[in-house]
Scaffold this motif. Structure first.
Motif, PDB file in Angstrom:
ATOM      1  N   VAL A 194     128.736 -51.359 -26.235  1.00  0.00           N
ATOM      2  CA  VAL A 194     127.974 -52.599 -26.386  1.00  0.00           C
ATOM      3  C   VAL A 194     128.510 -53.609 -25.380  1.00  0.00           C
ATOM      4  N   ASN A 196     128.446 -57.079 -26.098  1.00  0.00           N
ATOM      5  CA  ASN A 196     128.480 -58.351 -26.814  1.00  0.00           C
ATOM      6  C   ASN A 196     129.777 -59.120 -26.550  1.00  0.00           C
ATOM      7  N   ARG A 202     125.477 -63.523 -30.646  1.00  0.00           N
ATOM      8  CA  ARG A 202     125.587 -62.142 -30.167  1.00  0.00           C
ATOM      9  C   ARG A 202     126.986 -61.585 -30.335  1.00  0.00           C
ATOM     10  N   GLN A 298     117.394 -50.114 -26.963  1.00  0.00           N
ATOM     11  CA  GLN A 298     118.815 -50.420 -26.999  1.00  0.00           C
ATOM     12  C   GLN A 298     119.660 -49.321 -26.359  1.00  0.00           C
ATOM     13  N   SER A 299     119.080 -48.151 -26.176  1.00  0.00           N
ATOM     14  CA  SER A 299     119.828 -47.056 -25.564  1.00  0.00           C
ATOM     15  C   SER A 299     120.259 -47.383 -24.147  1.00  0.00           C
ATOM     16  N   SER A 301     121.825 -49.820 -23.126  1.00  0.00           N
ATOM     17  CA  SER A 301     123.094 -50.544 -23.065  1.00  0.00           C
ATOM     18  C   SER A 301     124.298 -49.628 -22.900  1.00  0.00           C
ATOM     19  N   LYS A 303     124.152 -45.841 -24.074  1.00  0.00           N
ATOM     20  CA  LYS A 303     124.138 -44.668 -24.929  1.00  0.00           C
ATOM     21  C   LYS A 303     124.152 -43.384 -24.092  1.00  0.00           C
TER      22      LYS A 303
END
Length: 379
Positions: A194, A196, A202, A298-299, A301, A303
């Motif tokens: 991630v 963040n 966030r 979201q993948s 980011s 994955k």
């Protein structure tokens, strides 16, 4: 026909190794003479240790440590003796998977056990550690880890802070002079999945706290406590890294790893691909098959399927992704090297029905894809 099979695990269903085995079975049903190269993958979360041990033949060691609630737990870690490198997966000690839903307590869970694993690595003579931060049950910004490594986190009365992120609001003294001196010679690379920051909308508490048992009020408490910890850390270290991309990983462990262990923060899939030497396998490959439980926007980011697709794209190799489900925004993955993506379900089914059939469904999809690929080759 050479096929590289490099899936991540399918959570609550099959490990990455089991997924790879099932996919290979499907390929072989369609093409018995095909050569399959199995390379189980992970992105820094749960299963990363298994993937690395499989890829490098590292020794799997065991140590009884404190889990996220302070209970004894036997955790595994990897030791690559010729490189004096330790593989440490946070989730082995402080993982969310070891707690029931009722036991999740983001206010009080601790990363102390991760520090104990690092001490074991130092005792073994490690000069490098790869620290995988996914799957945590914690939100203590690595405070427990620091205490295990010798740091003193004291309140205004000079008493050690109790476990958990909420206690950081009472932090008055952060004494790093008692940290294990061997850490100064340890090179640490922390794997994150991630980007963040530590604090805010966030940040670690707001985004990940609820899945670790935090209520709305708890999130506010934790964000305030971690902010206070960041303030004192900045005073002690002379720099403020709370806004660093990845600082919020694993309940703020990204912040602690960078600030106190001088770790570089790297996407986990990049570390594991490098250790598994995956880029060197690609030149002789005709087709790449990968997958994980869910593929969505979201993948992108960091994955596993996207990391693999980007690496394959650089060498002009087609990539098929198999996912338990395709979520919102998955189409963006097609711009990152994914040739095509398929969901596993062969008809309407609940998650409860699908999970036990994951290996069967993976094999069936890979058989169909291989038959299609062979038909294309004969055109």
């Amino acid at each position: 026909m050479n096929i590289l099979i490099c899936p991540d695990s399918f959570k609550d269903a099959v490990s990455a190794q089991q997924a790879a085995n099932a996919m290979a079975r499907g390929v072989k049903r369609a093409a018995p003479t095909a050569t399959t190269h199995l390379c189980p993958m992970a992105d820094g979360g749960e299963g990363s240790l298994d993937a690395l041990i499989a890829a490098t033949n590292a020794e799997c060691r065991h140590l009884t440590v404190q889990d996220a609630l302070g209970r004894p737990r036997q955790a595994s870690w990897g030791w690559l003796s010729e490189q004096r490198t330790a593989f440490i997966e946070l989730a082995e000690a402080s993982g969310l998977q070891h707690l029931t839903a009722q036991q999740r307590d983001a206010l009080h869970t601790t990363t102390y056990g991760v520090g104990e694993l690092l001490l074991a690595a130092l005792d073994a003579g490690a000069t490098k550690a790869l620290l995988f931060l996914g799957g945590s049950a914690t939100n203590d910004a690595g405070a427990g880890m620091l205490q295990a490594l010798g740091a003193k986190l004291l309140d205004q009365n000079g008493a050690p802070l109790p476990p958990g992120g909420a206690a950081l609001e009472q932090l008055a003294i952060l004494d790093l002079s008692t940290l294990d001196p061997r850490l100064s010679k340890l090179s640490v690379e922390a794997a994150v999945d991630v980007d963040n920051p530590l604090l805010g909308d966030r940040g670690a508490s707001a985004v990940f706290g609820p899945q670790k048992g935090a209520s709305t009020e708890d999130v506010a408490t934790l964000d305030r406590a971690l902010g206070h910890f960041a303030d004192l850390s900045a005073q002690v270290l002379g720099r403020d890294d709370r806004a660093l991309s990845g600082a919020g990983a694993a309940g703020g462990m990204g912040f602690a790893a960078h600030c106190f262990l001088n770790a570089t923060l790297t996407p986990g899939i990049e570390i594991i691909m490098q250790q598994a030497k995956l880029p060197s396998l690609l030149p002789g490959i005709d087709l790449v098959m990968t997958g994980e439980g869910r593929l969505d926007g979201q993948s992108l980011s960091g994955k596993t399927p996207i990391g693999i697709a980007r690496a394959a794209q650089r060498q002009g190799k087609p990539v098929i992704v198999l996912a338990g489900s395709l979520g919102d925004g998955w189409e963006a993955c097609l711009e990152e090297g994914v040739t095509a993506a398929f969901a596993l379900a062969d008809g309407p089914m609940t998650l409860e029905d699908a999970l036990p059939r994951t290996a069967e469904l993976l094999a069936a999809r890979c058989e169909s894809i291989t038959r299609l690929w062979l038909a294309r080759q004969t055109e």
